[in-house]
Design an enzyme around this catalytic site. Structure first.
Site: not given
Length: 165
Positions: A120-121, A77-78, A135
């Site tokens: 992707m972000e 990824c950039h 969590d």
């Protein structure tokens, strides 16, 4: 139409795609995820009674932070100068989903003006928001499941608008 994996070169080796010749365009991506849980766990979250604090506020912030770090954890990824980031977390009660599951529906929206997409972000943000909920609630519900992490929409660049059907 020939489909080519853009992160594989002619020798079959992975590489970061060269986007230097591409024009900057406004790009948006929307991704979602869902974490299913016991109804009592959802009640703790909604009522603000989780031992670790405000679960949904923490998940929203964690998703945004993760989206900003995507290029550090996804090798090809950039790094992007993100111009928009938003993570929404909505409780889902019994009967609101076709499969009857209850939990939290996460929607991550990210934007950039740049040479490459921001899918992707958005996907990373949705995933990490769900992981953060896990969590923070695992002490009372280890059976939670993260599912349905997927791209809903992307717009911008040469390929234009794509929406999940």
């Amino acid at each position: 139409m020939e489909h080519v994996l853009s992160h594989i070169d002619e020798k079959g080796e992975v590489r970061m795609v060269d986007v230097s010749a591409k024009a900057d365009t406004v790009r948006i991506a929307v991704a979602e995820g869902f974490i299913s849980m016991q109804p009592t766990t959802l009640d703790l979250i909604v009522e603000g009674k989780a031992a670790k604090g405000d679960v949904l506020a923490c998940a929203r912030v964690a998703g945004i932070m993760a989206g900003k770090q995507t290029s550090s954890i996804i090798p090809m990824c950039h790094p992007l100068l993100i111009t928009k980031s938003k993570v929404d977390c909505a409780p889902v009660r019994a009967g609101e989903r076709g499969d009857g599951r209850v939990g939290i529906h996460v929607v991550a929206t990210f934007g950039v003006t740049g040479k490459t997409g921001i899918e992707m972000e958005a996907l990373t943000a949705a995933s990490v928001a769900c992981l953060t909920i896990y969590d923070m609630c695992k002490a009372v519900d280890r059976g939670m499941e993260i599912m349905d992490v997927r791209l809903l929409e992307k717009d911008g660049g040469k390929s234009g608008l794509w929406r999940r059907g």
